[in-house]
Structures are given as structure tokens and as C-alpha cells.
Design a protein around this motif. Structure first.
Motif, mmCIF file in Angstrom:
data_model
loop_
_atom_site.group_PDB
_atom_site.id
_atom_site.type_symbol
_atom_site.label_atom_id
_atom_site.label_comp_id
_atom_site.label_asym_id
_atom_site.label_seq_id
_atom_site.Cartn_x
_atom_site.Cartn_y
_atom_site.Cartn_z
ATOM 1 N N SER A 208 0.829 -1.200 0.000
ATOM 2 C CA SER A 208 0.000 0.000 0.000
ATOM 3 C C SER A 208 0.867 1.256 0.000
ATOM 4 O O SER A 208 2.022 1.240 0.420
ATOM 5 C CB SER A 208 -0.936 0.017 1.221
ATOM 6 N N VAL A 209 0.283 2.331 -0.473
ATOM 7 C CA VAL A 209 0.983 3.611 -0.552
ATOM 8 C C VAL A 209 1.408 4.074 0.839
ATOM 9 O O VAL A 209 2.546 4.501 1.043
ATOM 10 C CB VAL A 209 0.081 4.673 -1.234
ATOM 11 N N SER A 210 0.506 3.959 1.802
ATOM 12 C CA SER A 210 0.837 4.431 3.148
ATOM 13 C C SER A 210 1.951 3.601 3.776
ATOM 14 O O SER A 210 2.802 4.142 4.489
ATOM 15 C CB SER A 210 -0.395 4.433 4.046
ATOM 16 N N MET B 67 15.468 12.681 1.610
ATOM 17 C CA MET B 67 15.214 12.691 0.165
ATOM 18 C C MET B 67 14.340 11.508 -0.254
ATOM 19 O O MET B 67 13.419 11.666 -1.050
ATOM 20 C CB MET B 67 16.535 12.668 -0.619
ATOM 21 N N LYS B 68 14.618 10.327 0.277
ATOM 22 C CA LYS B 68 13.826 9.139 -0.064
ATOM 23 C C LYS B 68 12.390 9.288 0.433
ATOM 24 O O LYS B 68 11.449 8.892 -0.237
ATOM 25 C CB LYS B 68 14.458 7.872 0.536
ATOM 26 N N PHE B 69 12.241 9.866 1.625
ATOM 27 C CA PHE B 69 10.907 10.090 2.168
ATOM 28 C C PHE B 69 10.134 11.060 1.282
ATOM 29 O O PHE B 69 8.989 10.798 0.904
ATOM 30 C CB PHE B 69 10.980 10.613 3.601
ATOM 31 N N SER B 70 10.758 12.174 0.928
ATOM 32 C CA SER B 70 10.099 13.170 0.069
ATOM 33 C C SER B 70 9.733 12.576 -1.283
ATOM 34 O O SER B 70 8.663 12.860 -1.824
ATOM 35 C CB SER B 70 11.006 14.383 -0.119
ATOM 36 N N GLU C 3 5.770 10.444 -5.107
ATOM 37 C CA GLU C 3 5.300 9.347 -5.957
ATOM 38 C C GLU C 3 3.908 8.878 -5.566
ATOM 39 O O GLU C 3 3.182 8.335 -6.392
ATOM 40 C CB GLU C 3 6.289 8.181 -5.903
ATOM 41 N N SER C 4 3.521 9.099 -4.320
ATOM 42 C CA SER C 4 2.200 8.680 -3.864
ATOM 43 C C SER C 4 1.099 9.608 -4.367
ATOM 44 O O SER C 4 -0.073 9.282 -4.282
ATOM 45 C CB SER C 4 2.150 8.645 -2.339
ATOM 46 N N ARG C 5 1.503 10.763 -4.847
ATOM 47 C CA ARG C 5 0.590 11.805 -5.312
ATOM 48 C C ARG C 5 -0.269 12.374 -4.188
ATOM 49 O O ARG C 5 -1.352 12.906 -4.412
ATOM 50 C CB ARG C 5 -0.270 11.316 -6.469
ATOM 51 N N LEU C 6 0.213 12.218 -2.964
ATOM 52 C CA LEU C 6 -0.424 12.853 -1.811
ATOM 53 C C LEU C 6 0.383 14.091 -1.465
ATOM 54 O O LEU C 6 1.579 14.144 -1.715
ATOM 55 C CB LEU C 6 -0.434 11.910 -0.608
ATOM 56 N N LYS D 13 -1.288 16.295 3.702
ATOM 57 C CA LYS D 13 -2.204 15.160 3.860
ATOM 58 C C LYS D 13 -1.497 14.001 4.565
ATOM 59 O O LYS D 13 -2.064 13.361 5.456
ATOM 60 C CB LYS D 13 -2.721 14.716 2.491
ATOM 61 N N VAL D 14 -0.265 13.729 4.175
ATOM 62 C CA VAL D 14 0.509 12.662 4.811
ATOM 63 C C VAL D 14 0.691 12.967 6.295
ATOM 64 O O VAL D 14 0.483 12.102 7.148
ATOM 65 C CB VAL D 14 1.880 12.489 4.113
ATOM 66 N N ALA D 15 1.056 14.200 6.605
ATOM 67 C CA ALA D 15 1.299 14.585 8.008
ATOM 68 C C ALA D 15 0.041 14.468 8.857
ATOM 69 O O ALA D 15 0.111 14.083 10.023
ATOM 70 C CB ALA D 15 1.833 16.010 8.060
ATOM 71 N N ASP D 16 -1.106 14.769 8.283
ATOM 72 C CA ASP D 16 -2.357 14.779 9.047
ATOM 73 C C ASP D 16 -3.083 13.437 9.082
ATOM 74 O O ASP D 16 -3.822 13.164 10.025
ATOM 75 C CB ASP D 16 -3.314 15.830 8.489
ATOM 76 N N VAL D 17 -2.881 12.588 8.072
ATOM 77 C CA VAL D 17 -3.726 11.404 7.931
ATOM 78 C C VAL D 17 -2.992 10.072 8.104
ATOM 79 O O VAL D 17 -3.529 9.143 8.710
ATOM 80 C CB VAL D 17 -4.443 11.439 6.556
#
Length: 107
Positions: free
Chosen positions: A35-37, A50-53, A58-61, A65-69
Motif C-alpha cells: 500500500s501507498v501508506s 530525500m527518499k521520504f520526500s 510518488e504517492s501523489r499525496l 495530507k501525509v502529516a495529518d492522515v
């Protein structure tokens, strides 16, 4: 005698180098699904900014949104990253957070 000293020094340095390499690889995070998450959580835990960013991009989020969800192993992603020792990643995530962390107390 000189050869013996060189050999002893080489062995000592080799063992220190091998021990350091083994210690550096003790944090092994493995995804349990595709899964993307999950991919974002793994990238956050590994601590490479850099890998995290890149994973977030690539997730298109959005990073917001990532920080909050996104949550990882029952923790919000920033807390998860910090728990894994990825403090730079946790700091970046927290800079995008808009929702306050909610704690539910059992009475």
C-alpha cells in the motif's frame, strides 16, 4: 615481530569496522504489504529525507495530507519516524501538520 604487530592491528581494525557495520544495520524495517501508506511509513522510518520526500511525491499525496492522515503501526507518522530515530523526517512531517494530535485518555 613487526609483521605480527601489523597483523594484530589489521585484525583489530577489521573487527571494529565489522562491528560498526553490523550496528548500523540493526534497524531493519520491512513492509508487510504494497500500500501507498506502508511505503511512506517505511521511507519515513529509514530516516533518509530525500527518499521520504520522493515516496510522498510518488504517492501523489500532499505532504500536508501525509502529516495529518497517515499512521504507521498505530502511531501518527511523525511519532513513528521519531520512534525509529528518524528525527529529521519527523521534524519535516511536523512542520506540515495542521491538525493537533489528539490523545484519548481512559478513565
Amino acid at each position: 615481530m613487526k609483521t605480527l604487530k601489523v597483523l594484530a592491528t589489521t585484525i583489530a581494525l577489521s573487527s571494529v569496522t565489522l562491528a560498526g557495520s553490523a550496528m548500523a544495520d540493526t534497524k531493519h524495517i520491512q513492509a508487510t504489504n504494497n500500500s501507498v501508506s506502508t511505503e511512506i511509513c517505511v521511507a519515513a522510518a529509514k530516516g533518509k529525507l530525500m527518499k521520504f520526500s520522493q515516496a510522498v511525491s510518488e504517492s501523489r499525496l500532499s505532504m500536508k495530507k501525509v502529516a495529518d492522515v497517515v499512521s504507521c503501526n498505530g502511531l501518527d507518522i511523525a511519532s513513528f519516524a521519531q520512534e525509529q530515530g528518524a528525527n529529521k523526517v519527523a521534524k519535516k512531517i511536523n512542520s506540515y501538520r495542521t491538525q493537533p494530535t489528539q490523545y484519548i485518555a481512559k478513565i
